[in-house]
Motif scaffolding. Structure first.
Motif, PDB file in Angstrom:
ATOM      1  N   ARG A   1       0.845  -1.186   0.000  1.00  0.00           N
ATOM      2  CA  ARG A   1       0.000   0.000   0.000  1.00  0.00           C
ATOM      3  C   ARG A   1       0.883   1.239   0.000  1.00  0.00           C
ATOM      4  O   ARG A   1       1.988   1.230   0.544  1.00  0.00           O
ATOM      5  CB  ARG A   1      -0.925  -0.003   1.216  1.00  0.00           C
ATOM      6  N   ALA A   2       0.391   2.306  -0.609  1.00  0.00           N
ATOM      7  CA  ALA A   2       1.184   3.525  -0.791  1.00  0.00           C
ATOM      8  C   ALA A   2       0.520   4.696  -0.090  1.00  0.00           C
ATOM      9  O   ALA A   2      -0.652   5.003  -0.342  1.00  0.00           O
ATOM     10  CB  ALA A   2       1.364   3.833  -2.276  1.00  0.00           C
ATOM     11  N   LEU A   3       1.280   5.346   0.783  1.00  0.00           N
ATOM     12  CA  LEU A   3       0.806   6.502   1.532  1.00  0.00           C
ATOM     13  C   LEU A   3       1.637   7.725   1.157  1.00  0.00           C
ATOM     14  O   LEU A   3       2.875   7.664   1.191  1.00  0.00           O
ATOM     15  CB  LEU A   3       0.932   6.257   3.043  1.00  0.00           C
ATOM     16  N   LEU A   4       0.990   8.814   0.801  1.00  0.00           N
ATOM     17  CA  LEU A   4       1.702  10.046   0.465  1.00  0.00           C
ATOM     18  C   LEU A   4       2.367  10.619   1.719  1.00  0.00           C
ATOM     19  O   LEU A   4       1.710  10.831   2.740  1.00  0.00           O
ATOM     20  CB  LEU A   4       0.731  11.071  -0.118  1.00  0.00           C
ATOM     21  N   ALA A   5       3.667  10.903   1.638  1.00  0.00           N
ATOM     22  CA  ALA A   5       4.394  11.519   2.743  1.00  0.00           C
ATOM     23  C   ALA A   5       4.178  13.029   2.701  1.00  0.00           C
ATOM     24  O   ALA A   5       4.758  13.735   1.869  1.00  0.00           O
ATOM     25  CB  ALA A   5       5.877  11.189   2.651  1.00  0.00           C
TER      26      ALA A   5
ATOM     27  N   HIS B   1      -4.970   6.873  -6.844  1.00  0.00           N
ATOM     28  CA  HIS B   1      -3.853   5.963  -7.094  1.00  0.00           C
ATOM     29  C   HIS B   1      -3.080   5.600  -5.835  1.00  0.00           C
ATOM     30  O   HIS B   1      -2.135   4.807  -5.906  1.00  0.00           O
ATOM     31  CB  HIS B   1      -2.900   6.593  -8.107  1.00  0.00           C
ATOM     32  N   MET B   2      -3.449   6.175  -4.700  1.00  0.00           N
ATOM     33  CA  MET B   2      -2.742   5.924  -3.448  1.00  0.00           C
ATOM     34  C   MET B   2      -3.748   5.555  -2.354  1.00  0.00           C
ATOM     35  O   MET B   2      -4.947   5.793  -2.491  1.00  0.00           O
ATOM     36  CB  MET B   2      -1.906   7.146  -3.050  1.00  0.00           C
ATOM     37  N   ASP B   3      -3.237   5.010  -1.264  1.00  0.00           N
ATOM     38  CA  ASP B   3      -4.110   4.476  -0.216  1.00  0.00           C
ATOM     39  C   ASP B   3      -4.386   5.452   0.919  1.00  0.00           C
ATOM     40  O   ASP B   3      -5.272   5.214   1.732  1.00  0.00           O
ATOM     41  CB  ASP B   3      -3.486   3.201   0.363  1.00  0.00           C
ATOM     42  N   GLY B   4      -3.614   6.532   0.994  1.00  0.00           N
ATOM     43  CA  GLY B   4      -3.803   7.474   2.090  1.00  0.00           C
ATOM     44  C   GLY B   4      -2.553   8.304   2.295  1.00  0.00           C
ATOM     45  O   GLY B   4      -1.805   8.565   1.346  1.00  0.00           O
ATOM     46  N   THR B   5      -2.323   8.712   3.547  1.00  0.00           N
ATOM     47  CA  THR B   5      -1.209   9.611   3.851  1.00  0.00           C
ATOM     48  C   THR B   5      -0.478   9.166   5.106  1.00  0.00           C
ATOM     49  O   THR B   5      -1.011   8.446   5.949  1.00  0.00           O
ATOM     50  CB  THR B   5      -1.705  11.051   4.081  1.00  0.00           C
ATOM     51  N   THR B   6       0.751   9.638   5.223  1.00  0.00           N
ATOM     52  CA  THR B   6       1.520   9.479   6.448  1.00  0.00           C
ATOM     53  C   THR B   6       2.055  10.848   6.834  1.00  0.00           C
ATOM     54  O   THR B   6       2.300  11.701   5.972  1.00  0.00           O
ATOM     55  CB  THR B   6       2.663   8.465   6.279  1.00  0.00           C
ATOM     56  N   SER B   7       2.227  11.063   8.124  1.00  0.00           N
ATOM     57  CA  SER B   7       2.495  12.411   8.615  1.00  0.00           C
ATOM     58  C   SER B   7       3.671  12.429   9.582  1.00  0.00           C
ATOM     59  O   SER B   7       4.155  11.391  10.026  1.00  0.00           O
ATOM     60  CB  SER B   7       1.250  12.959   9.316  1.00  0.00           C
TER      61      SER B   7
END
Length: 370
Positions: free
Chosen positions: A36-40, A56-62
């Protein structure tokens, strides 16, 4: 949009067609590897293009409370919350936005595990090796505060966590190096990985770059996932937005002082701070032409220099320049040094039209102070 209606420089111009190329590679990796891909968000948080990215992505990371809130409210999907150190007044709000919370140390885990009982909890691991060539950005530098190093100390707290975050890649375009470092992670933390449900391998893996061996990358991720029975996460930042935006500037003045200089209506100190931090040149033009010019910013900092570049003709006031690859670690770091005008943000749609989505003026400058 006609030239007369284009935004006044300086402005960041995000090209959705170029952004889509990165998104399609991310989607390929998700499908082939199961990751899974999370936008940084620490790299890129311009939410006006999240409509395209979330497809196209699964969510975010913070990396902070503000980022986890932005991720939940503007991007949606799966929301990971990480911070080097959560404060007492932040933790409950962070948990309210997050699906997973990653603690940087065992001490933070023990302090706040009770606050995060309702969501998945994880811990950052530091394998002691990274791809960084800059000490400033090396998470494995001596005396690093970024994550736990000793597997023996982590084992006793496995009943309070379900996964790990391991971020040790920095601008790593070398698949062989990534493979070797992942093997090192397996050797160092294998017993912990067997007890986990999910593992984030962080960002800094330049897998959307030209010529990167995506098939081999996907196979390695899948093998890692199956070996330990874990859901793998990737946290692309620069990989998500590389080469998708420019900083549009205008030449204001020229000077010859042993070299030909051109001053533009922007500043690396204020608008492309990473160039200054890491002593790097910007990307302008294709490097061809008979006229070499040093492009300089308009702040009072003596070293406010974009670099030296070649052009087919001498530059003059009014000439427009495009600074390439100006998405990552730019808009999230822009500042009001010298009160230099903050670049607007515009989007080039797939049909070629340009849409202005944000302007900044004196009121923004004044309100940023007291």
């Amino acid at each position: 949009m006609s030239k007369a209606l284009e935004p006044r420089t300086p402005y960041y111009l995000i090209d959705k067609a170029r952004l889509l190329r990165n998104m399609e590679k991310i989607a390929f990796v998700r499908e082939k590897s199961g990751a899974r891909a999370l936008l940084a968000l620490k790299c890129f948080a311009t939410w006006s293009v999240f409509d395209l990215m979330r497809e196209h992505m699964d969510g975010t990371t913070s990396s902070s409370l503000n980022e986890v809130r932005l991720g939940r409210q503007r991007f949606g999907g799966e929301t990971h919350a990480y911070s080097v150190a959560w404060a007492d007044h932040e933790i409950d709000e962070a948990v309210s936005y997050a699906d997973k919370i990653i603690f940087n140390t065992i001490g933070q885990l023990e302090r706040f595990a009770g606050n995060a009982q309702g969501i998945a909890r994880g811990l950052r691991l530091n394998p002691g090796v990274s791809s960084s060539t800059f000490d400033l950005a090396d998470p494995a530098r001596p005396f690093s505060r970024l994550g736990e190093w000793d597997a023996a100390q982590v084992l006793p707290v496995m009943d309070r966590i379900s996964g790990f975050m391991i971020h040790n890649n920095c601008e790593n375009a070398d698949f062989g190096l990534f493979d070797r470092m992942l093997t090192r992670i397996e050797e160092k933390f294998g017993e912990l990985l067997k007890r986990a449900e999910w593992v984030s391998l962080g960002g800094g893996i330049h897998f959307t770059g030209e010529g990167y061996p995506l098939e081999a990358f996907c196979a390695r991720l899948k093998r890692f996932s199956e070996s330990y029975g874990v859901q793998v996460y990737l946290e692309p930042g620069e990989a998500a937005i590389t080469q998708s935006a420019t900083l549009e500037v205008t030449v204001l003045d020229t000077l010859y002082n042993g070299k030909h200089l051109a001053m533009v209506d922007s500043s690396i100190e204020a608008h492309m701070l990473d160039l200054l931090i890491y002593r790097q040149d910007a990307q302008i033009g294709d490097g061809t032409g008979d006229h070499e010019v040093m492009i300089c910013g308009k702040s009072c900092l003596a070293g406010d220099v974009f670099g030296e570049f070649r052009f087919p003709h001498p530059l003059k006031p009014g000439d427009r320049l495009s600074v390439l690859n100006a998405a990552g670690y730019t808009m999230v770091k822009k500042n009001w040094f010298n009160g230099v005008a903050m670049p607007s943000i515009a989007i080039r749609e797939p049909d070629g039209s340009i849409r202005l989505v944000r302007e900044f003026g004196y009121a923004d400058y004044e309100s940023s102070l007291s």
